[in-house]
Scaffold this motif. Structure first.
Motif, short mmCIF file in Angstrom:
data_model
loop_
_atom_site.label_atom_id
_atom_site.label_comp_id
_atom_site.label_asym_id
_atom_site.label_seq_id
_atom_site.Cartn_x
_atom_site.Cartn_y
_atom_site.Cartn_z
N LEU A 70 0.85 -1.18 0.00
CA LEU A 70 0.00 0.00 0.00
C LEU A 70 0.88 1.22 0.00
O LEU A 70 2.05 1.16 0.38
N THR A 71 0.31 2.32 -0.43
CA THR A 71 0.94 3.62 -0.30
C THR A 71 0.10 4.40 0.69
O THR A 71 -1.13 4.44 0.57
N LEU A 72 0.76 4.99 1.68
CA LEU A 72 0.10 5.81 2.69
C LEU A 72 0.77 7.17 2.67
O LEU A 72 1.96 7.28 2.98
N ASP A 73 0.01 8.18 2.24
CA ASP A 73 0.59 9.51 2.19
C ASP A 73 -0.29 10.50 2.94
O ASP A 73 -1.33 10.15 3.48
N TRP A 74 0.14 11.76 2.97
CA TRP A 74 -0.46 12.75 3.86
C TRP A 74 -1.17 13.88 3.13
O TRP A 74 -1.61 14.84 3.75
N SER A 75 -1.28 13.76 1.83
CA SER A 75 -2.06 14.73 1.06
C SER A 75 -2.54 14.06 -0.22
O SER A 75 -1.94 13.09 -0.68
N ASP A 76 -3.63 14.60 -0.76
CA ASP A 76 -4.17 14.08 -2.01
C ASP A 76 -5.01 15.19 -2.64
O ASP A 76 -6.03 15.59 -2.07
N PRO A 77 -4.60 15.72 -3.79
CA PRO A 77 -5.35 16.80 -4.42
C PRO A 77 -6.80 16.43 -4.73
O PRO A 77 -7.65 17.31 -4.86
N LEU A 78 -7.09 15.16 -4.83
CA LEU A 78 -8.45 14.71 -5.09
C LEU A 78 -9.40 15.11 -3.96
O LEU A 78 -10.61 15.16 -4.13
N TRP A 79 -8.83 15.42 -2.79
CA TRP A 79 -9.62 15.78 -1.61
C TRP A 79 -9.46 17.25 -1.25
O TRP A 79 -9.82 17.66 -0.13
N SER A 80 -8.95 18.08 -2.11
CA SER A 80 -8.66 19.47 -1.77
C SER A 80 -9.89 20.26 -1.35
O SER A 80 -9.77 21.28 -0.69
N ARG A 156 -3.16 8.87 -11.95
CA ARG A 156 -3.62 10.24 -11.68
C ARG A 156 -2.88 11.17 -12.63
O ARG A 156 -1.68 11.37 -12.50
N ARG A 157 -3.63 11.73 -13.59
CA ARG A 157 -3.02 12.66 -14.54
C ARG A 157 -3.98 13.81 -14.77
O ARG A 157 -5.16 13.72 -14.44
N ASP A 158 -3.45 14.86 -15.38
CA ASP A 158 -4.30 15.99 -15.73
C ASP A 158 -4.91 15.82 -17.11
O ASP A 158 -5.82 16.55 -17.49
N ASP A 159 -4.40 14.87 -17.88
CA ASP A 159 -4.91 14.66 -19.23
C ASP A 159 -5.38 13.22 -19.39
O ASP A 159 -5.39 12.44 -18.44
N GLY A 160 -5.77 12.87 -20.60
CA GLY A 160 -6.19 11.50 -20.88
C GLY A 160 -7.65 11.25 -20.55
O GLY A 160 -8.39 12.18 -20.24
N PRO A 161 -8.05 10.00 -20.62
CA PRO A 161 -9.45 9.67 -20.36
C PRO A 161 -9.83 10.01 -18.92
O PRO A 161 -8.97 10.07 -18.04
N ARG A 162 -11.10 10.23 -18.68
CA ARG A 162 -11.60 10.53 -17.35
C ARG A 162 -12.23 9.29 -16.75
O ARG A 162 -12.95 8.55 -17.41
N THR A 163 -11.95 9.05 -15.47
CA THR A 163 -12.54 7.95 -14.71
C THR A 163 -13.19 8.56 -13.47
O THR A 163 -12.57 9.37 -12.78
N TRP A 164 -14.42 8.16 -13.18
CA TRP A 164 -15.08 8.62 -11.96
C TRP A 164 -14.69 7.70 -10.81
O TRP A 164 -14.72 6.48 -10.94
N VAL A 165 -14.28 8.33 -9.70
CA VAL A 165 -13.93 7.57 -8.52
C VAL A 165 -14.81 8.00 -7.35
O VAL A 165 -15.26 9.14 -7.28
N SER A 166 -15.06 7.05 -6.46
CA SER A 166 -15.82 7.30 -5.23
C SER A 166 -14.84 7.52 -4.10
O SER A 166 -13.94 6.70 -3.89
N ARG A 167 -15.02 8.61 -3.37
CA ARG A 167 -14.15 8.92 -2.24
C ARG A 167 -14.81 8.41 -0.95
O ARG A 167 -16.02 8.54 -0.76
N TYR A 168 -13.98 7.84 -0.08
CA TYR A 168 -14.44 7.31 1.21
C TYR A 168 -13.52 7.79 2.32
O TYR A 168 -12.32 7.94 2.10
N GLU A 169 -14.11 7.99 3.50
CA GLU A 169 -13.28 8.30 4.66
C GLU A 169 -13.78 7.57 5.88
O GLU A 169 -14.97 7.27 6.01
N LEU A 170 -12.84 7.27 6.75
CA LEU A 170 -13.10 6.58 8.01
C LEU A 170 -12.70 7.52 9.15
O LEU A 170 -11.51 7.82 9.29
N PRO A 171 -13.67 7.98 9.95
CA PRO A 171 -13.31 8.81 11.11
C PRO A 171 -12.48 7.99 12.10
O PRO A 171 -12.74 6.81 12.31
N LEU A 172 -11.48 8.64 12.68
CA LEU A 172 -10.58 7.96 13.62
C LEU A 172 -10.69 8.63 14.98
O LEU A 172 -10.00 9.61 15.26
N PRO A 173 -11.54 8.10 15.84
CA PRO A 173 -11.65 8.69 17.17
C PRO A 173 -10.33 8.62 17.92
O PRO A 173 -9.58 7.65 17.78
N GLY A 174 -10.04 9.67 18.66
CA GLY A 174 -8.78 9.75 19.41
C GLY A 174 -8.70 8.80 20.50
O GLY A 174 -8.27 7.83 20.76
#
Length: 174
Positions: A70-80, A156-174
């Motif tokens: 997996l890749t785990l990162d700390w930013s994603d422009p898809l969620w800006s 993830r590109r700025d050009d080429g064919p378009r694909t619709w993606v569904s965004r999901y989030e999981l709240p993480l209680p402290g």
């Protein structure tokens, strides 16, 4: 399937590129044979090189065998457009002999994001992948809308064919 006690998570280095690609391509082939358009038929090294160099890509091992990634990162422009501090899962895959390991990987990702004082774990999948969407929802992820991305599925590109993606989030209680 390997048990969680047998698993270890290791940050991938450029020397591990072939292993990461092997896991991703095995998963992509399995999806393609089931006519699921989630990812490309094959991943290009250039699509993962930057994340590996940044230290965001992980190999999951059972003993000395890579069984997931997996890749785990700390930013994603898809969620800006969505507020909140988050960690983002990308390119999560398991080998077929380790089917069922996804839940363990998602738990590890949630724990890692929580340890980094982030509020939510976010990910996305191709909007037409109803099976994967149901899986995420059953694990407590909340659908946060569909958005278009450029390039082939899994890219993830700025050009080429378009694909619709569904965004999901999981709240993480402290």
């Amino acid at each position: 399937m390997p048990t969680p006690a047998n698993l270890s998570f290791h940050r991938a280095s450029p020397a591990h590129t072939a292993e990461v690609l092997s896991v991703l391509n095995e998963a992509a082939d399995w999806l393609r044979r089931r006519e699921v358009t989630q990812w490309p038929d094959r991943f290009e090294p250039s699509w993962i090189d930057e994340a590996i160099t940044r230290g965001e890509t992980w190999l999951v091992r059972a003993g000395d065998k890579a069984v997931g990634t997996l890749t785990l990162d700390w930013s994603d422009p898809l969620w800006s457009d969505v507020a909140g501090s988050a960690g983002y899962v990308h390119r999560m895959a398991v080998r077929r002999r380790a089917a069922g390991l996804g839940a363990v990987i998602l738990d590890w990702a949630a724990d890692t994001v929580r340890l980094n004082r982030r509020e939510v774990l976010r990910l996305d999948c191709v909007a037409s992948n109803s099976g994967l969407r149901a899986y995420y929802e059953a694990r407590g992820f909340v659908h946060r809308g569909d958005v278009p991305v450029g390039g082939a599925p899994g890219q993830r590109r700025d050009d080429g064919p378009r694909t619709w993606v569904s965004r999901y989030e999981l709240p993480l209680p402290g």
